[in-house]
Design a protein around this motif. Structure first.
Motif, PDB file in Angstrom:
ATOM      1  N   LEU A 189     -29.161  44.014 -37.487  1.00  0.00           N
ATOM      2  CA  LEU A 189     -28.679  43.073 -36.478  1.00  0.00           C
ATOM      3  C   LEU A 189     -29.196  41.659 -36.740  1.00  0.00           C
ATOM      4  N   TYR A 190     -30.481  41.544 -37.024  1.00  0.00           N
ATOM      5  CA  TYR A 190     -31.064  40.223 -37.262  1.00  0.00           C
ATOM      6  C   TYR A 190     -30.523  39.609 -38.555  1.00  0.00           C
ATOM      7  N   TYR A 191     -30.127  40.459 -39.491  1.00  0.00           N
ATOM      8  CA  TYR A 191     -29.620  39.937 -40.769  1.00  0.00           C
ATOM      9  C   TYR A 191     -28.152  39.510 -40.662  1.00  0.00           C
ATOM     10  N   PHE A 192     -27.315  40.378 -40.045  1.00  0.00           N
ATOM     11  CA  PHE A 192     -25.878  40.109 -40.008  1.00  0.00           C
ATOM     12  C   PHE A 192     -25.422  39.425 -38.715  1.00  0.00           C
ATOM     13  N   ASN A 193     -26.297  39.396 -37.710  1.00  0.00           N
ATOM     14  CA  ASN A 193     -25.911  38.839 -36.409  1.00  0.00           C
ATOM     15  C   ASN A 193     -26.933  37.793 -35.967  1.00  0.00           C
ATOM     16  N   SER A 194     -27.372  36.995 -36.913  1.00  0.00           N
ATOM     17  CA  SER A 194     -28.467  36.052 -36.657  1.00  0.00           C
ATOM     18  C   SER A 194     -28.093  34.952 -35.670  1.00  0.00           C
ATOM     19  N   GLU A 195     -26.801  34.712 -35.477  1.00  0.00           N
ATOM     20  CA  GLU A 195     -26.398  33.638 -34.557  1.00  0.00           C
ATOM     21  C   GLU A 195     -26.485  34.072 -33.091  1.00  0.00           C
ATOM     22  N   HIS A 196     -26.682  35.356 -32.842  1.00  0.00           N
ATOM     23  CA  HIS A 196     -26.788  35.862 -31.463  1.00  0.00           C
ATOM     24  C   HIS A 196     -28.213  36.375 -31.223  1.00  0.00           C
ATOM     25  N   LEU A 197     -29.141  35.440 -31.209  1.00  0.00           N
ATOM     26  CA  LEU A 197     -30.556  35.811 -31.078  1.00  0.00           C
ATOM     27  C   LEU A 197     -30.863  36.461 -29.732  1.00  0.00           C
ATOM     28  N   THR A 198     -30.225  35.986 -28.675  1.00  0.00           N
ATOM     29  CA  THR A 198     -30.494  36.558 -27.347  1.00  0.00           C
ATOM     30  C   THR A 198     -30.131  38.029 -27.308  1.00  0.00           C
ATOM     31  N   PHE A 199     -28.939  38.365 -27.817  1.00  0.00           N
ATOM     32  CA  PHE A 199     -28.512  39.770 -27.866  1.00  0.00           C
ATOM     33  C   PHE A 199     -29.469  40.596 -28.717  1.00  0.00           C
ATOM     34  N   ASN A 200     -29.864  40.051 -29.854  1.00  0.00           N
ATOM     35  CA  ASN A 200     -30.759  40.774 -30.759  1.00  0.00           C
ATOM     36  C   ASN A 200     -32.091  41.074 -30.099  1.00  0.00           C
TER      37      ASN A 200
ATOM     38  N   PHE B  38     -31.631  43.797 -27.503  1.00  0.00           N
ATOM     39  CA  PHE B  38     -31.499  45.090 -28.179  1.00  0.00           C
ATOM     40  C   PHE B  38     -32.854  45.575 -28.681  1.00  0.00           C
ATOM     41  N   SER B  39     -33.670  44.667 -29.192  1.00  0.00           N
ATOM     42  CA  SER B  39     -35.008  45.041 -29.661  1.00  0.00           C
ATOM     43  C   SER B  39     -35.857  45.549 -28.512  1.00  0.00           C
ATOM     44  N   GLY B  40     -35.751  44.890 -27.352  1.00  0.00           N
ATOM     45  CA  GLY B  40     -36.506  45.336 -26.179  1.00  0.00           C
ATOM     46  C   GLY B  40     -36.076  46.707 -25.712  1.00  0.00           C
TER      47      GLY B  40
END
Length: 228
Positions: free
Chosen positions: A25-36, A39-41
């Motif tokens: 997610l952090y690699y391919f979806n880096s522009e959506h930090l809030t979502f990432n 999801f991590s939480g």
């Protein structure tokens, strides 16, 4: 407190899977930090929930040959006289303990003695409090001839979430009160069947701790009341 052996592989692969998904997610979806971050939480909370399910706390076990101790952590949901059709084929006193997903799911021998009967039954996955769960769900049945004399039957019952019951006993084994005889994964129930004249020491709705809470006292010809 340690992690039970039944959970180590599950926890390892769960952690590995969550780490891989989060990294992708952090690699391919880096522009959506809030979502990432959300999801991590959520991933962290999910892992903690599974971790606490497989905890194996230390217990000071209560040992006495006349006593029947709780085979599991949970809540007493049934105390009644019923026909037990699998082994005794007569009326017995049934005490049932429901184990929620937040309870420790180790199951322990309620009495010391010799295993006289063991059988595994594949089956359905009704919710653990459903009346049919005792006879229709995946389950194991163990009968121990206690040191006090009477035979005690106890049954692991899988619930709606459970998909695997683990046991560590076979017929002829000598078992010790409070020691582990199995594990049920993700939601379940344990039924205990004792003679009709057994004195029940718990009430409906009472919470129990496996290996510590006294749920009944067996009647024998040479024993008095342990509680006075």
């Amino acid at each position: 407190m340690k992690i039970h052996k039944e959970g180590r592989k599950i926890l390892f692969f769960t952690l590995l899977g969550l780490l891989v998904v989060n990294m992708l997610l952090y690699y391919f979806n880096s522009e959506h930090l809030t979502f990432n971050r959300i999801f991590s939480g959520v991933s962290f909370i999910v892992f903690l929930l599974i971790l606490q399910f497989f905890r194996s706390p230390y217990r000071n076990l209560l040992l006495h040959e006349d006593l029947v101790v709780a085979p599991a952590d949970g809540k007493v949901v049934v105390i009644e006289n019923v026909e037990e059709p699998e082994y005794f084929n007569d009326v017995r006193k049934q005490i049932s303990i429901f184990m929620s997903p937040i309870n420790v799911h180790i199951t322990r021998n309620p009495v010391s003695g010799i295993v006289k009967y063991f059988k595994y039954h594949p089956g359905n996955y009704f919710v653990a409090w459903h009346p049919k769960s005792s006879t229709k769900n995946e389950r194991t049945t163990v009968v121990v001839e206690s040191l006090a004399g009477p035979q005690v039957l106890f049954r692991q019952i899988a619930g709606a979430m459970a998909r695997r019951i683990v046991w560590y006993v076979t017929e002829g084994d000598e078992v010790n009160q409070g020691e582990e005889f199995g594990f049920i994964k993700f939601g379940s129930r344990v039924d205990i069947f004792v003679p009709i004249d057994t004195e029940v020491k718990v009430q409906l709705g009472q919470k129990t701790k496996g290996g510590q809470t006294v749920i009944a006292q067996l009647k024998t010809s040479n024993s008095g009341s342990f509680f006075g």
